[in-house]
Design an enzyme around this catalytic site. Structure first.
Site, mmCIF file in Angstrom:
data_model
loop_
_atom_site.group_PDB
_atom_site.id
_atom_site.type_symbol
_atom_site.label_atom_id
_atom_site.label_comp_id
_atom_site.label_asym_id
_atom_site.label_seq_id
_atom_site.Cartn_x
_atom_site.Cartn_y
_atom_site.Cartn_z
ATOM 1 N N CYS A 178 0.831 -1.208 0.000
ATOM 2 C CA CYS A 178 0.000 0.000 0.000
ATOM 3 C C CYS A 178 0.858 1.247 0.000
ATOM 4 C CB CYS A 178 -0.934 -0.011 1.208
ATOM 5 S SG CYS A 178 -1.965 1.453 1.302
ATOM 6 N N CYS B 217 -0.452 4.126 2.110
ATOM 7 C CA CYS B 217 -0.217 3.985 3.554
ATOM 8 C C CYS B 217 1.248 4.245 3.908
ATOM 9 C CB CYS B 217 -0.546 2.577 4.041
ATOM 10 S SG CYS B 217 -1.972 1.805 3.309
ATOM 11 N N ASP B 218 2.157 3.701 3.131
ATOM 12 C CA ASP B 218 3.551 3.638 3.566
ATOM 13 C C ASP B 218 4.537 4.466 2.739
ATOM 14 O OD1 ASP B 218 2.783 1.860 5.559
ATOM 15 O OD2 ASP B 218 2.949 0.136 4.227
#
Ligand code: NDP
Length: 308
Positions: free
Chosen positions: A132, A135-136
Site C-alpha cells: 500500500c 499507507c507507507d
C-alpha cells in the site's frame, strides 16, 4: 437468534459494530483469521483523521474493537465457515462447528493484497515490504524503491511513490503492461520511474535482518541473475476480495467483489456489505469505516421494517 452478525473486523466491520451496538442490536462480530484486518499489517497510519501524531495500525484496530465492545458488541476470534442465506433467519456456521441464526448479516470480510509468497518477502512485510503506497509511501522519502506488477494498481503506486522516493523501478514479469493506456502514458512520462521488463523477483535481500536492502532478480528471457539495491518494495499485483464463502449466495462481480444494489444492500435483502469487499477503488481505512457506518444504518432500518 441474533439481530446481526458482522463478518470481518477491519475498519468497516468494527465501525458497523460500533453503530449497530449503539443502536442496541448487540452485534456478534466474527473477527476472522486476522482480527483487525489488513491494518494490523501496516506500521504507522498517518492519514486516519483524528490522529495528528499518527497511530500504529494494530493500536487503531484495538481502539475500534474496544469502542464497539463498550456498547455491547460481542467480538469473537472465529471464522464464518459457511453461510446460508436462502431462508429467514439466515444461518452462519462458526469455525465449522456451531450454527448461529441471525435476522441480518453485514459482510465486511475485506480484500487481501496479493504477495509473491517468497519467505524473504513475508518476513519483511512492514519493514520495507508493503502492498500500500498510500499507507507507507511517506516513509520512503529520498529512498530507492521498486514496484512489482504491470497493472493499474502498480502504475498508480509507482506514480504516487515518485512524490517521496528518489527512484522508482517498476519490475514486470512480461515485456508489456496490462495497465490502461492513460496510466501507462503517465508512468512512462514520469522521469523518476524506470522499467525493468521480463523480470522475476527471486529474493528480498536484507543486511540487518530488519530492513530491506535490495532484491535478487532473474531475467526471465536470459535466465541471468542480478541484484538491485533499494530500501522499499511495493507489491502491485492485485487484491483478492475475501468472498469465497459467499460464492453462489450473493451476486459478485467478475473480480469477485460483492455487488451492492441499493446503498449497502447486497443481492439478498437483509445482507449488507461494506469496506474493501465491495471497493476495489479507494481501499482506505477511512472509506471502509465510512461504508461500515452506512451498512449499520441500512441494517438498523431494515430490522425496523422487517420482523423476522
Ligand atoms: P491486475 O490484475 O490488472 O494486474 C496485476 C498485475 O500484476 C499484472 O500486470 C500481472 O502480470 C502482475 N502479476 C500478477 N501476479 C503476479 C505475480 N505472481 N508475479 C508478478 N507479477 C504478477 O490488478 P490491478 O490491481 O492492477 O487492477 C485490478 C483492477 O482494478 C483492474 O480492473 C484495474 O483497472 C482496476 N484499478 C483501477 C485503478 C484506476 O482506475 N485508477 C487503480 C487500480 C486498479 P501480467 O500482466 O503478466 O498478468
Amino acid at each position: 437468534m441474533r439481530n446481526v452478525v458482522i463478518i470481518g473486523s477491519g475498519p468497516a466491520g468494527l465501525t458497523a459494530a460500533i453503530y449497530t451496538a449503539r443502536a442496541g442490536l448487540e452485534p456478534l462480530v466474527l473477527e476472522g483469521v486476522q482480527p483487525g484486518g489488513q491494518l494490523t499489517q501496516t506500521t504507522e497510519i498517518e492519514n486516519f483523521p483524528g490522529f495528528p501524531e499518527g497511530i500504529q495500525g494494530p493500536e487503531l484496530m484495538d481502539k475500534l474493537r474496544e469502542q464497539a465492545q463498550r456498547f455491547g458488541a460481542e467480538c469473537v476470534f472465529s471464522m464464518a465457515s459457511k453461510v446460508e442465506l436462502g431462508d429467514r433467519p439466515f444461518r452462519v456456521q462458526i469455525d465449522e462447528a456451531e450454527w448461529v441464526e441471525t435476522a441480518s448479516v453485514i459482510v465486511a470480510t475485506g480484500a487481501s493484497a496479493q504477495y509473491l509468497g517468497l519467505p524473504s518477502e513475508q518476513r519483511l512485510i512492514g519493514h520495507g515490504v508493503s502492498a500500500c503506497a498510500t499507507c507507507d509511501g511517506f516513509f520512503f522519502k529520498g529512498k530507492d524503491v521498486a514496484v512489482i506488477g504491470g497493472g493499474d494498481t502498480a502504475m498508480e503506486e509507482a506514480i504516487f511513490l515518485t512524490r517521496f522516493a528518489s527512484t522508482v523501478t517498476v519490475l514486470h514479469r512480461r515485456d508489456r503492461l496490462r495497465a490502461s493506456k492513460t496510466m501507462q502514458e503517465r508512468a512512462f512520462a514520469n522521469p523518476k520511474i524506470a522499467f525493468r521488463w521480463n523480470t522475476q523477483v527471486l529474493e528480498v535481500l536484507t543486511e540487518t535482518g530488519h530492513d530491506v536492502a535490495g532484491l535478487r532478480l532473474k531475467d526471465a528471457l536470459s535466465g541471468e541473475e542480478s541484484t538491485l539495491p533499494l530500501q522499499g518494495l511495493f507489491l502491485g499485483i492485485g487484491h483478492k476480495p475475501n468472498t469465497e464463502v459467499f460464492k453462489g449466495l450473493l451476486e459478485l462481480d467478475d473480480n469477485g467483489y460483492v455487488v451492492t444494489k441499493r446503498h449497502t444492500q447486497t443481492s439478498v435483502a437483509g445482507v449488507f456489505a461494506c469496506g474493501d469487499v465491495v471497493d476495489s477503488r479507494y481501499r482506505q481505512a477511512i472509506t471502509a469505516a465510512g461504508t461500515g457506518c452506512s451498512a449499520a444504518i441500512d441494517c438498523e432500518r431494515y430490522l425496523e421494517e422487517h420482523s423476522v
